[in-house]
Design a protein around this motif. Structure first.
Motif, PDB file in Angstrom:
ATOM      1  N   PRO A  90       1.048  -1.297   0.001  1.00 49.60           N
ATOM      2  CA  PRO A  90      -0.245  -0.204  -0.180  1.00 49.60           C
ATOM      3  C   PRO A  90       0.991   1.642   0.034  1.00 49.60           C
ATOM      4  O   PRO A  90       2.442   0.914   0.491  1.00 49.60           O
ATOM      5  CB  PRO A  90      -0.964   0.074   1.278  1.00 49.60           C
ATOM      6  CG  PRO A  90      -0.452  -1.319   1.455  1.00 49.60           C
ATOM      7  CD  PRO A  90       0.694  -1.700   1.508  1.00 49.60           C
ATOM      8  N   VAL A  91       0.352   2.106  -0.867  1.00 46.42           N
ATOM      9  CA  VAL A  91       1.152   3.467  -0.573  1.00 46.42           C
ATOM     10  C   VAL A  91       0.408   4.318  -0.332  1.00 46.42           C
ATOM     11  O   VAL A  91      -0.425   4.848  -0.209  1.00 46.42           O
ATOM     12  CB  VAL A  91       1.047   4.352  -1.936  1.00 46.42           C
ATOM     13  CG1 VAL A  91       1.830   5.465  -2.464  1.00 46.42           C
ATOM     14  CG2 VAL A  91       2.056   2.749  -2.898  1.00 46.42           C
ATOM     15  N   ALA A  92       0.762   5.571   1.246  1.00 48.78           N
ATOM     16  CA  ALA A  92       1.144   6.282   1.733  1.00 48.78           C
ATOM     17  C   ALA A  92       0.036   7.792   0.616  1.00 48.78           C
ATOM     18  O   ALA A  92       1.045   8.098  -0.290  1.00 48.78           O
ATOM     19  CB  ALA A  92       1.368   7.287   2.632  1.00 48.78           C
ATOM     20  N   PRO A  93      -1.240   8.242   0.957  1.00 48.63           N
ATOM     21  CA  PRO A  93      -1.507   9.772  -0.227  1.00 48.63           C
ATOM     22  C   PRO A  93      -0.407  10.320   0.402  1.00 48.63           C
ATOM     23  O   PRO A  93      -0.498  11.164  -0.927  1.00 48.63           O
ATOM     24  CB  PRO A  93      -3.281   9.694   0.503  1.00 48.63           C
ATOM     25  CG  PRO A  93      -3.215   8.168   1.090  1.00 48.63           C
ATOM     26  CD  PRO A  93      -2.266   7.255   2.018  1.00 48.63           C
ATOM     27  N   SER A  94       0.141  10.903   1.145  1.00 44.45           N
ATOM     28  CA  SER A  94       0.728  12.037   1.499  1.00 44.45           C
ATOM     29  C   SER A  94       1.829  11.598   0.917  1.00 44.45           C
ATOM     30  O   SER A  94       3.078  12.924  -0.240  1.00 44.45           O
ATOM     31  CB  SER A  94       1.102  12.221   2.659  1.00 44.45           C
ATOM     32  OG  SER A  94       1.861  10.411   3.428  1.00 44.45           O
ATOM     33  N   GLU A  95       2.332  10.454   0.083  1.00 43.18           N
ATOM     34  CA  GLU A  95       3.745  11.122  -0.711  1.00 43.18           C
ATOM     35  C   GLU A  95       3.059  10.520  -2.105  1.00 43.18           C
ATOM     36  O   GLU A  95       3.610  11.274  -2.820  1.00 43.18           O
ATOM     37  CB  GLU A  95       3.952   8.233  -0.536  1.00 43.18           C
ATOM     38  CG  GLU A  95       5.537   9.178  -1.431  1.00 43.18           C
ATOM     39  CD  GLU A  95       6.385  10.012  -1.158  1.00 43.18           C
ATOM     40  OE1 GLU A  95       6.928   9.093  -1.570  1.00 43.18           O
ATOM     41  OE2 GLU A  95       7.012  10.245  -0.480  1.00 43.18           O
ATOM     42  N   VAL A  96       1.712  10.745  -2.652  1.00 48.91           N
ATOM     43  CA  VAL A  96       1.525  10.504  -3.804  1.00 48.91           C
ATOM     44  C   VAL A  96       0.785  12.527  -4.083  1.00 48.91           C
ATOM     45  O   VAL A  96       1.464  12.349  -5.152  1.00 48.91           O
ATOM     46  CB  VAL A  96       0.176   9.944  -4.168  1.00 48.91           C
ATOM     47  CG1 VAL A  96      -0.493  10.190  -5.454  1.00 48.91           C
ATOM     48  CG2 VAL A  96      -0.245   8.420  -4.274  1.00 48.91           C
ATOM     49  N   ALA A  97       0.669  13.019  -2.429  1.00 43.08           N
ATOM     50  CA  ALA A  97       0.551  14.266  -2.619  1.00 43.08           C
ATOM     51  C   ALA A  97       1.988  15.025  -3.273  1.00 43.08           C
ATOM     52  O   ALA A  97       1.865  16.058  -3.366  1.00 43.08           O
ATOM     53  CB  ALA A  97      -0.231  14.886  -1.297  1.00 43.08           C
ATOM     54  N   ARG A  98       3.087  14.671  -2.435  1.00 43.30           N
ATOM     55  CA  ARG A  98       3.959  14.892  -2.605  1.00 43.30           C
ATOM     56  C   ARG A  98       4.834  15.352  -4.106  1.00 43.30           C
ATOM     57  O   ARG A  98       4.962  16.400  -4.343  1.00 43.30           O
ATOM     58  CB  ARG A  98       5.168  14.399  -1.630  1.00 43.30           C
ATOM     59  CG  ARG A  98       6.241  14.854  -1.271  1.00 43.30           C
ATOM     60  CD  ARG A  98       7.397  13.901  -0.869  1.00 43.30           C
ATOM     61  NE  ARG A  98       7.812  13.254  -1.273  1.00 43.30           N
ATOM     62  CZ  ARG A  98       8.753  13.025  -1.540  1.00 43.30           C
ATOM     63  NH1 ARG A  98       9.657  14.212  -2.448  1.00 43.30           N
ATOM     64  NH2 ARG A  98       9.135  11.739  -2.523  1.00 43.30           N
ATOM     65  N   LEU A  99       4.461  14.240  -4.840  1.00 42.71           N
ATOM     66  CA  LEU A  99       5.222  13.959  -5.512  1.00 42.71           C
ATOM     67  C   LEU A  99       4.088  14.978  -6.798  1.00 42.71           C
ATOM     68  O   LEU A  99       5.113  15.464  -7.980  1.00 42.71           O
ATOM     69  CB  LEU A  99       5.184  12.301  -5.815  1.00 42.71           C
ATOM     70  CG  LEU A  99       5.995  11.759  -5.333  1.00 42.71           C
ATOM     71  CD1 LEU A  99       5.788  10.346  -5.901  1.00 42.71           C
ATOM     72  CD2 LEU A  99       7.476  12.064  -5.665  1.00 42.71           C
ATOM     73  N   ALA A 100       3.134  14.527  -6.675  1.00 36.50           N
ATOM     74  CA  ALA A 100       1.807  15.284  -7.643  1.00 36.50           C
ATOM     75  C   ALA A 100       2.682  17.002  -7.627  1.00 36.50           C
ATOM     76  O   ALA A 100       2.474  17.680  -8.415  1.00 36.50           O
ATOM     77  CB  ALA A 100       0.670  15.708  -7.579  1.00 36.50           C
ATOM     78  N   GLU A 101       2.633  17.239  -6.600  1.00 36.93           N
ATOM     79  CA  GLU A 101       2.513  18.928  -5.745  1.00 36.93           C
ATOM     80  C   GLU A 101       4.367  19.670  -6.951  1.00 36.93           C
ATOM     81  O   GLU A 101       4.133  20.216  -6.859  1.00 36.93           O
ATOM     82  CB  GLU A 101       3.142  19.118  -4.623  1.00 36.93           C
ATOM     83  CG  GLU A 101       2.705  21.113  -3.935  1.00 36.93           C
ATOM     84  CD  GLU A 101       2.720  20.610  -2.424  1.00 36.93           C
ATOM     85  OE1 GLU A 101       2.873  21.986  -2.002  1.00 36.93           O
ATOM     86  OE2 GLU A 101       3.136  19.867  -1.664  1.00 36.93           O
ATOM     87  N   LEU A 102       5.127  18.488  -6.494  1.00 36.92           N
ATOM     88  CA  LEU A 102       6.813  18.469  -7.280  1.00 36.92           C
ATOM     89  C   LEU A 102       6.453  18.873  -8.218  1.00 36.92           C
ATOM     90  O   LEU A 102       6.646  19.539  -9.122  1.00 36.92           O
ATOM     91  CB  LEU A 102       7.043  17.738  -6.518  1.00 36.92           C
ATOM     92  CG  LEU A 102       8.791  17.491  -7.215  1.00 36.92           C
ATOM     93  CD1 LEU A 102       9.364  16.854  -5.631  1.00 36.92           C
ATOM     94  CD2 LEU A 102       8.760  16.786  -8.500  1.00 36.92           C
ATOM     95  N   LEU A 103       5.640  17.872  -9.052  1.00 35.72           N
ATOM     96  CA  LEU A 103       5.575  17.980 -10.824  1.00 35.72           C
ATOM     97  C   LEU A 103       5.008  19.620 -11.608  1.00 35.72           C
ATOM     98  O   LEU A 103       5.029  19.606 -12.146  1.00 35.72           O
ATOM     99  CB  LEU A 103       4.981  16.466 -11.305  1.00 35.72           C
ATOM    100  CG  LEU A 103       5.315  15.439 -11.034  1.00 35.72           C
ATOM    101  CD1 LEU A 103       4.652  13.975 -11.544  1.00 35.72           C
ATOM    102  CD2 LEU A 103       7.379  15.165 -11.784  1.00 35.72           C
ATOM    103  N   HIS A 104       3.707  19.243  -9.921  1.00 32.88           N
ATOM    104  CA  HIS A 104       2.976  20.472 -10.766  1.00 32.88           C
ATOM    105  C   HIS A 104       3.392  22.026 -10.258  1.00 32.88           C
ATOM    106  O   HIS A 104       4.053  22.632 -11.245  1.00 32.88           O
ATOM    107  CB  HIS A 104       1.596  20.369  -9.936  1.00 32.88           C
ATOM    108  CG  HIS A 104       0.582  21.511  -9.946  1.00 32.88           C
ATOM    109  ND1 HIS A 104       0.754  23.163  -9.247  1.00 32.88           N
ATOM    110  CD2 HIS A 104      -0.407  21.769 -11.001  1.00 32.88           C
ATOM    111  CE1 HIS A 104      -0.366  23.847 -10.265  1.00 32.88           C
ATOM    112  NE2 HIS A 104      -0.999  22.972 -10.985  1.00 32.88           N
ATOM    113  N   GLY A 105       4.709  21.788  -9.436  1.00 30.02           N
ATOM    114  CA  GLY A 105       5.440  23.378  -9.344  1.00 30.02           C
ATOM    115  C   GLY A 105       6.605  23.142 -10.441  1.00 30.02           C
ATOM    116  O   GLY A 105       6.687  24.236 -10.110  1.00 30.02           O
TER     117      GLY A 105
END
Length: 233
Positions: A90-105
């Motif tokens: 299982p993958v922590a939602p917080s990790e996906v959010a971190r990476l998505a924010e990084l790509l978006h930024g």
């Protein structure tokens, strides 16, 4: 859901590094794609690099894109294994959010969130999206749901509730991933089309329904598959 003019098509190229990026930019592409995984295990299996190394490399590619890409070429980011990884679980939602924010930024116009092994439950997708939409606008997100467990349409429904209006799909459900054993392809384009129509969504910008069916028949004929088969190769 939100497409281009019927009959029109845009070519996107996957750029794993700067060499690939520059090669793609030498062609008339409408967009470039970069990708990372949400887990260490899948990153190493898929690209033979650590997650930290993959993040560093993708940031470098994005920087090159921003410096060298012609005006009008879009940049799309992909995150694999957003709910579960075949190696790390299982993958922590917080990790996906971190990476998505990084790509978006860093400059990605759009970020595709992938259930790569295709086994996510709607509740898992909801928890992941709850975290991601706090840091990236829903209009900049896309759902990318493989259909191994037959829940891709239910996961699209959850995503619609969170404001997503872009979904990846595959003609005849083709696809899969060599590093996700047993995973089927992306959800069938025809299934998504019919499902959204049934739910009352306006998809007038999408390809013609008869054209989708024709493309699916051709794909199955080429691959020697039976009519209506949905399994990935």
């Amino acid at each position: 859901v939100e497409g281009v003019t019927p009959g029109a098509a845009q070519l996107y190229a996957l750029a794993p590094n700067n060499r690939g990026l520059r090669a793609a930019l030498a062609t008339p592409v409408g967009g470039l794609c970069v990708f990372i995984a949400a887990t260490e295990g899948f990153s190493r299996a898929n690209t033979n690099i650590s997650l930290a190394g993959a993040v560093e490399r993708v940031q470098d590619v994005i920087a090159t894109f921003r410096a060298e890409a012609p005006e009008g070429v879009r940049l799309r980011g992909y995150i694999s294994c957003v709910t579960e990884c075949p190696y790390d679980g299982p993958v922590a939602p917080s990790e996906v959010a971190r990476l998505a924010e990084l790509l978006h930024g860093a400059g990605c116009d759009e970020i595709s969130l992938g259930d790569t092994i295709g086994t996510a439950y709607p509740e898992q997708v909801a928890r992941m999206l709850e975290a991601v939409v706090r840091v990236v606008p829903a209009e900049a997100l896309a759902g990318h749901y493989h259909d191994t467990a037959g829940r891709a349409l239910a996961n699209i429904d959850v995503s619609l509730d969170y404001g997503l209006r872009i979904f990846d799909a595959s003609i005849a459900g083709l696809g899969g991933c060599p590093y996700a054993p047993g995973a089927k392809g992306n959800v069938d384009t025809e299934l998504v089309y019919d499902h959204l129509i049934a739910r009352g969504y306006d998809i007038s910008g999408a390809p013609d329904r008869a054209g989708l069916a024709q493309a699916a028949r051709l794909a199955r004929k080429i691959l020697g598959r039976t009519e209506g088969a949905k399994d990935a190769i």
